[in-house]
Design a protein around this motif. Structure first.
Motif, PDB file in Angstrom:
ATOM      1  N   MET A   1       0.848  -1.180   0.000  1.00 19.91           N
ATOM      2  CA  MET A   1       0.000   0.000   0.000  1.00 19.91           C
ATOM      3  C   MET A   1       0.891   1.239   0.000  1.00 19.91           C
ATOM      4  N   LYS A   2       0.507   2.220  -0.794  1.00 20.68           N
ATOM      5  CA  LYS A   2       1.240   3.490  -0.879  1.00 20.68           C
ATOM      6  C   LYS A   2       0.564   4.524   0.013  1.00 20.68           C
ATOM      7  N   TYR A   3       1.387   5.401   0.586  1.00 21.61           N
ATOM      8  CA  TYR A   3       0.880   6.424   1.486  1.00 21.61           C
ATOM      9  C   TYR A   3       1.270   7.811   1.012  1.00 21.61           C
ATOM     10  N   THR A   4       0.415   8.774   1.360  1.00 16.90           N
ATOM     11  CA  THR A   4       0.676  10.184   1.104  1.00 16.90           C
ATOM     12  C   THR A   4       0.690  10.898   2.447  1.00 16.90           C
ATOM     13  N   ILE A   5       1.754  11.633   2.700  1.00 13.75           N
ATOM     14  CA  ILE A   5       1.846  12.432   3.919  1.00 13.75           C
ATOM     15  C   ILE A   5       1.309  13.823   3.610  1.00 13.75           C
ATOM     16  N   ILE A   6       0.551  14.365   4.557  1.00 15.56           N
ATOM     17  CA  ILE A   6       0.130  15.760   4.465  1.00 15.56           C
ATOM     18  C   ILE A   6       0.439  16.399   5.812  1.00 15.56           C
ATOM     19  N   VAL A   7       1.178  17.523   5.775  1.00 17.38           N
ATOM     20  CA  VAL A   7       1.662  18.143   7.001  1.00 17.38           C
ATOM     21  C   VAL A   7       1.945  19.620   6.758  1.00 17.38           C
ATOM     22  N   ALA A   8       1.824  20.406   7.813  1.00 12.62           N
ATOM     23  CA  ALA A   8       2.277  21.802   7.795  1.00 12.62           C
ATOM     24  C   ALA A   8       3.421  21.904   8.785  1.00 12.62           C
ATOM     25  N   ILE A   9       4.520  22.529   8.351  1.00 15.98           N
ATOM     26  CA  ILE A   9       5.710  22.631   9.199  1.00 15.98           C
ATOM     27  C   ILE A   9       6.199  24.069   9.249  1.00 15.98           C
ATOM     28  N   GLY A  10       6.768  24.433  10.397  1.00  9.16           N
ATOM     29  CA  GLY A  10       7.410  25.730  10.540  1.00  9.16           C
ATOM     30  C   GLY A  10       8.805  25.675   9.940  1.00  9.16           C
ATOM     31  N   ALA A  11       9.529  26.771  10.051  1.00  7.16           N
ATOM     32  CA  ALA A  11      10.856  26.901   9.451  1.00  7.16           C
ATOM     33  C   ALA A  11      11.850  25.866   9.968  1.00  7.16           C
ATOM     34  N   ASN A  12      11.620  25.333  11.173  1.00  9.80           N
ATOM     35  CA  ASN A  12      12.517  24.338  11.770  1.00  9.80           C
ATOM     36  C   ASN A  12      11.842  22.984  11.934  1.00  9.80           C
ATOM     37  N   ASN A  13      10.934  22.656  11.019  1.00  6.00           N
ATOM     38  CA  ASN A  13      10.184  21.388  11.023  1.00  6.00           C
ATOM     39  C   ASN A  13       9.197  21.264  12.185  1.00  6.00           C
ATOM     40  N   GLU A  14       8.843  22.379  12.832  1.00  3.75           N
ATOM     41  CA  GLU A  14       7.899  22.347  13.932  1.00  3.75           C
ATOM     42  C   GLU A  14       6.510  21.975  13.422  1.00  3.75           C
ATOM     43  N   ILE A  15       5.811  21.129  14.210  1.00  3.56           N
ATOM     44  CA  ILE A  15       4.427  20.806  13.843  1.00  3.56           C
ATOM     45  C   ILE A  15       3.444  21.010  14.992  1.00  3.56           C
ATOM     46  N   GLY A  16       3.933  21.122  16.219  1.00  5.80           N
ATOM     47  CA  GLY A  16       2.979  21.287  17.306  1.00  5.80           C
ATOM     48  C   GLY A  16       3.621  21.580  18.641  1.00  5.80           C
ATOM     49  N   LYS A  17       2.742  21.928  19.588  1.00  4.48           N
ATOM     50  CA  LYS A  17       3.163  22.121  20.972  1.00  4.48           C
ATOM     51  C   LYS A  17       1.962  21.825  21.864  1.00  4.48           C
ATOM     52  N   ASP A  18       2.222  21.098  22.946  1.00  2.00           N
ATOM     53  CA  ASP A  18       1.164  20.754  23.912  1.00  2.00           C
ATOM     54  C   ASP A  18      -0.046  20.124  23.213  1.00  2.00           C
ATOM     55  N   ASN A  19       0.223  19.262  22.249  1.00  2.00           N
ATOM     56  CA  ASN A  19      -0.799  18.543  21.483  1.00  2.00           C
ATOM     57  C   ASN A  19      -1.760  19.477  20.738  1.00  2.00           C
ATOM     58  N   GLY A  20      -1.222  20.603  20.279  1.00  2.00           N
ATOM     59  CA  GLY A  20      -2.036  21.539  19.515  1.00  2.00           C
ATOM     60  C   GLY A  20      -1.254  22.126  18.352  1.00  2.00           C
ATOM     61  N   LYS A  95      -9.023   4.253  -2.527  1.00  2.00           N
ATOM     62  CA  LYS A  95      -8.921   5.602  -1.961  1.00  2.00           C
ATOM     63  C   LYS A  95      -7.468   5.891  -1.604  1.00  2.00           C
ATOM     64  N   LYS A  96      -7.096   7.157  -1.679  1.00  2.00           N
ATOM     65  CA  LYS A  96      -5.756   7.583  -1.280  1.00  2.00           C
ATOM     66  C   LYS A  96      -5.682   7.556   0.247  1.00  2.00           C
ATOM     67  N   CYS A  97      -4.569   7.087   0.778  1.00  2.00           N
ATOM     68  CA  CYS A  97      -4.360   7.014   2.227  1.00  2.00           C
ATOM     69  C   CYS A  97      -3.427   8.129   2.668  1.00  2.00           C
ATOM     70  N   PHE A  98      -3.990   9.095   3.400  1.00  2.00           N
ATOM     71  CA  PHE A  98      -3.228  10.239   3.885  1.00  2.00           C
ATOM     72  C   PHE A  98      -2.787  10.008   5.320  1.00  2.00           C
ATOM     73  N   ILE A  99      -1.499  10.115   5.555  1.00  2.00           N
ATOM     74  CA  ILE A  99      -0.956  10.108   6.906  1.00  2.00           C
ATOM     75  C   ILE A  99      -0.999  11.558   7.372  1.00  2.00           C
ATOM     76  N   ILE A 100      -1.776  11.832   8.448  1.00  2.00           N
ATOM     77  CA  ILE A 100      -1.977  13.225   8.861  1.00  2.00           C
ATOM     78  C   ILE A 100      -1.332  13.547  10.211  1.00  2.00           C
ATOM     79  N   GLY A 101      -0.581  12.624  10.777  1.00  2.00           N
ATOM     80  CA  GLY A 101       0.176  12.922  11.997  1.00  2.00           C
ATOM     81  C   GLY A 101      -0.212  12.059  13.163  1.00  2.00           C
ATOM     82  N   GLY A 102       0.459  12.295  14.218  1.00  2.00           N
ATOM     83  CA  GLY A 102       1.509  13.216  14.524  1.00  2.00           C
ATOM     84  C   GLY A 102       2.898  12.695  14.176  1.00  2.00           C
ATOM     85  N   ALA A 103       3.876  13.235  14.886  1.00  2.00           N
ATOM     86  CA  ALA A 103       5.284  12.986  14.574  1.00  2.00           C
ATOM     87  C   ALA A 103       5.628  11.502  14.548  1.00  2.00           C
ATOM     88  N   GLN A 104       5.159  10.737  15.528  1.00  2.00           N
ATOM     89  CA  GLN A 104       5.480   9.302  15.565  1.00  2.00           C
ATOM     90  C   GLN A 104       4.874   8.573  14.372  1.00  2.00           C
TER      91      GLN A 104
END
Length: 168
Positions: A1-20, A95-104
């Motif tokens: 199975m093929k996967y597609t990652i979708i993510v928003a990252i800050g300038a230093n690969n940041e994606i979240g803080k305190d589960n938000g 259907k396309k399978c999107f990996i939407i997070g989190g980091a692990q």
């Protein structure tokens, strides 16, 4: 199975803080919703819990939650305890399978070796974060710009959405 990652990252690969999330970018949220609509979204338990309850499960998408907790309950989502169980959990393999997070979960997907496409929103700012997107060598990926958004009254940070893919 093929996967597609979708993510928003800050300038230093940041994606979240305190589960938000670290930012509120309505245009990126619209892009996420439009892109994942009518497909499969795969997320970890913490990511599921970070979604406001009124939006769970994500509508018009098959929601799959990966957790080690065998007694966990996620109304409206399928639960799996191993990443390798995704292919049997997906109701419609077309259907396309999107990996939407989190980091692990992103790391598990990348380690699995079946990520062939990524949509990465590059937010043009640095943030105080405790969760980061794994480091990926993008030199072997082709890329195209999907969307550029300048800072405006609704989107407090400029960002660029890029699609990365590997030829099969």
């Amino acid at each position: 199975m093929k996967y597609t990652i979708i993510v928003a990252i800050g300038a230093n690969n940041e994606i979240g803080k305190d589960n938000g999330l670290l930012w509120h970018l309505p245009r990126d949220m619209q892009f996420f919703k439009k892109t994942t609509m009518d497909h499969v979204v795969i997320m970890g338990r913490k990511n599921w819990e970070s979604i406001p309850e009124r939006f769970r499960p994500l509508s018009n998408r098959e929601n799959i939650v990966l957790t080690r907790n065998l007694n966990y309950s996620a109304d409206g989502a399928k639960l799996i305890t191993k990443f390798s169980a995704i292919p049997t959990a997906v109701a419609n393999p077309d259907k396309k399978c999107f990996i939407i997070g989190g980091a692990q979960i992103y790391q598990l997907a990348l380690d699995d070796g079946n990520v062939h496409e990524m949509y990465i929103t590059h937010v043009e700012a640095a943030f105080d974060a405790d969760t980061f997107f794994p480091s990926v060598d993008l030199s072997s990926w082709q890329q195209e710009v999907i969307l550029k958004q300048e800072k405006d009254d609704k989107n407090p940070y400029a960002f660029t959405v890029k699609r990365y893919w590997k030829e099969a």
